[in-house]
Scaffold this motif. Structure first.
Motif, short mmCIF file in Angstrom:
data_model
loop_
_atom_site.label_atom_id
_atom_site.label_comp_id
_atom_site.label_asym_id
_atom_site.label_seq_id
_atom_site.Cartn_x
_atom_site.Cartn_y
_atom_site.Cartn_z
N PRO A 168 0.78 -1.13 -0.04
CA PRO A 168 0.10 -0.02 -0.03
C PRO A 168 0.68 1.28 0.17
N GLN A 169 2.06 1.03 0.13
CA GLN A 169 3.13 2.40 0.02
C GLN A 169 3.69 2.85 -1.13
N TYR A 170 3.08 2.13 -2.19
CA TYR A 170 3.38 2.16 -3.50
C TYR A 170 2.97 3.80 -4.01
N PRO B 72 2.43 -8.98 12.83
CA PRO B 72 2.43 -7.74 13.82
C PRO B 72 3.35 -6.40 13.19
N ARG B 73 2.92 -5.28 13.14
CA ARG B 73 3.46 -4.32 12.45
C ARG B 73 4.96 -4.09 12.90
N PHE B 74 4.91 -3.70 14.07
CA PHE B 74 6.30 -3.68 15.14
C PHE B 74 5.67 -3.52 16.49
N SER C 296 14.70 -3.40 15.28
CA SER C 296 15.85 -2.68 15.49
C SER C 296 16.23 -1.84 14.12
N GLU C 297 15.30 -1.18 13.79
CA GLU C 297 15.45 -0.36 12.53
C GLU C 297 16.09 0.93 12.70
N SER C 298 15.58 1.52 13.83
CA SER C 298 16.18 2.89 14.15
C SER C 298 16.34 3.07 15.50
N THR D 264 13.18 -4.80 -0.56
CA THR D 264 13.10 -3.46 -1.12
C THR D 264 12.69 -2.50 0.07
N ASP D 265 11.76 -2.86 0.62
CA ASP D 265 11.10 -2.23 1.96
C ASP D 265 10.32 -1.02 1.00
N ILE D 266 9.44 -1.20 0.04
CA ILE D 266 8.93 -0.04 -0.54
C ILE D 266 7.85 0.20 0.48
N1 LIG Z 1 10.44 0.83 6.91
C1 LIG Z 1 9.35 0.76 7.75
N2 LIG Z 1 9.63 0.55 8.98
C2 LIG Z 1 8.35 0.21 9.65
N3 LIG Z 1 8.45 0.18 11.00
C3 LIG Z 1 6.79 0.05 11.33
N4 LIG Z 1 6.11 0.19 10.02
C4 LIG Z 1 7.07 0.41 9.36
C5 LIG Z 1 7.00 0.55 7.82
O1 LIG Z 1 6.04 0.57 7.26
N5 LIG Z 1 8.35 0.75 7.02
#
Ligand SMILES: Nc1nc2[nH]cnc2c(=O)[nH]1
Length: 376
Positions: free
Chosen positions: A81-83, A207-209, A237-239, A324-326
């Protein structure tokens, strides 16, 4: 015995367990009625193969001199859906980007017509870029997620489809479901998918996060995944800001990975995206549970999230795939993901070199300081 539908002659490139890249020149490949490869042999065996599989040599299609066949790409992390906002909003870091670009867009996917149009465009575009398998995040909307599954199936793409779960959202409170709704809708989603009996399209618990999921929701999703034997995907652990938020929300857990593992969400069917800041202790939990990381280098750079030290993850024997993490990443092409993965490794190499040089300078200065002191 199946019948040969198409035969190609030329160069084929693939990878095997023992060889990361094998180039097969002057080979001949036959495809059966269901699209499966029936044989791949050196052209020396052409006459024998023609006899065995009863095909006419004149029907063989020759690849051009610079052409080659390769296996389809697997995008292990993509938000369908982020396209619509691909390539925009990247001046913001992750949590602000979710607030301003992601959640307001995803909220609109309660509209099935919109969902259908966008999802059709995504599946067409990924296929055009050679992505024959994708692990998709959809939105919280069950029916729209089922539309995505239907489209992937119609186009013959192999796909995991995740109805996103989130019962807490202080970032953008309009985009949320209740805990009970999230659990019941996930179950409805899984059963509807299973009833469709798609060949190549499967549900995945999503689960989204941890930032947008209560402990109860995580626990119930872990239970559902276990009961139905399903795959699982999420973010980890993305950011730096995200990690801090998770540690604030779950103070009784020792680290981010434990939040998932103690709720049965870190299994040998789990793919966690990013993992830029996972400690060696957490990587060890990934390895012992058989869980995998989706490395999303374009997104990690575009949102200034961080870098995954993929060589270290592999050294620790953690399974790693590419995503790709679009639309955190701005390119839908897995070839771009490959390039960005190489560039990330080079950046990490240069940073290490710089650190080494700095520590050597300090070391040298230290020596000369001692030398000075002694001579003084
Ligand atoms: N890159 C990214 N990180 C997330 N962390 C939670 N939701 C998202 C998302 O939609 N994209």
């Amino acid at each position: 015995m199946d019948t040969v539908q198409q035969v190609f002659r030329g160069t084929f490139v693939h990878s095997t367990q023992t060889c990361p890249m094998e180039v097969l020149e002057s080979h001949i490949l036959g495809v059966g009625s269901t699209g499966k490869i029936l044989f791949i042999e050196h052209t020396e065996k052409e006459a024998q193969l023609a006899l065995k599989w009863k095909f006419d040599n004149s029907k063989i299609e020759d690849l051009g001199q610079n052409d080659f066949f390769m296996p389809g790409m697997i995008d292990t992390h993509i938000h369908a859906p982020q396209y619509p906002f691909l390539g925009s909003g990247m001046e913001r870091p992750l949590l602000e980007w979710l607030e301003h670009s992601t959640f307001p867009t995803e909220e609109k996917f309660s509209d099935l017509d919109l969902a259908s149009n966008i999802y059709e465009a995504v599946v067409q575009r990924t296929l055009k870029n050679g992505t024959t398998t994708a692990s998709y995040f959809a939105t919280i909307h069950t029916d729209a997620s089922l539309v995505l599954a239907d489209i992937a199936d119609r186009y013959g793409q192999r796909a995991f489809i995740g109805k996103v779960c989130m019962d807490s959202n202080t970032i953008y409170p309009e985009y949320i479901e209740s805990t009970e709704e999230s659990i019941a809708e996930t179950q409805r989603f899984v059963e509807a998918m299973q009833n469709m009996k798609y060949d190549r399209v499967k549900p995945i618990i999503t689960p989204r996060f941890a930032v947008t999921c209560s402990e109860r929701l995580l626990c119930e999703l872990g239970r559902l995944a276990d009961n139905y034997g399903l795959h699982i995907q999420s973010h980890i652990s993305e950011s730096v800001a995200e990690i801090q938020e998770v540690l604030n929300l779950f103070p009784e857990y020792n680290n981010y990975t434990e939040v998932y593992s103690k709720n049965k969400l870190l299994t040998n069917k789990t793919v966690m995206a990013h993992g830029c800041y996972l400690s060696d202790e957490e990587l060890c939990m990934f390895r012992s549970n058989g869980a995998a990381i989706s490395h999303c280098p374009n997104s990690n750079i575009s949102l200034c999230s961080g870098h995954l030290d993929v060589c270290n993850a592999i050294k620790q024997k953690v399974k790693v795939g590419l995503g790709t993490d679009i639309a955190g990443g701005y390119s839908i092409s897995m070839l771009d993901a490959i390039r960005k993965a190489i560039e990330t490794s080079k950046i990490l190499f240069m940073e290490r070199q710089k650190r080494r040089k700095e520590s050597k300078t300090i070391h040298n200065n230290h020596h000369s300081a001692i030398f000075l002191l002694i001579n003084y």
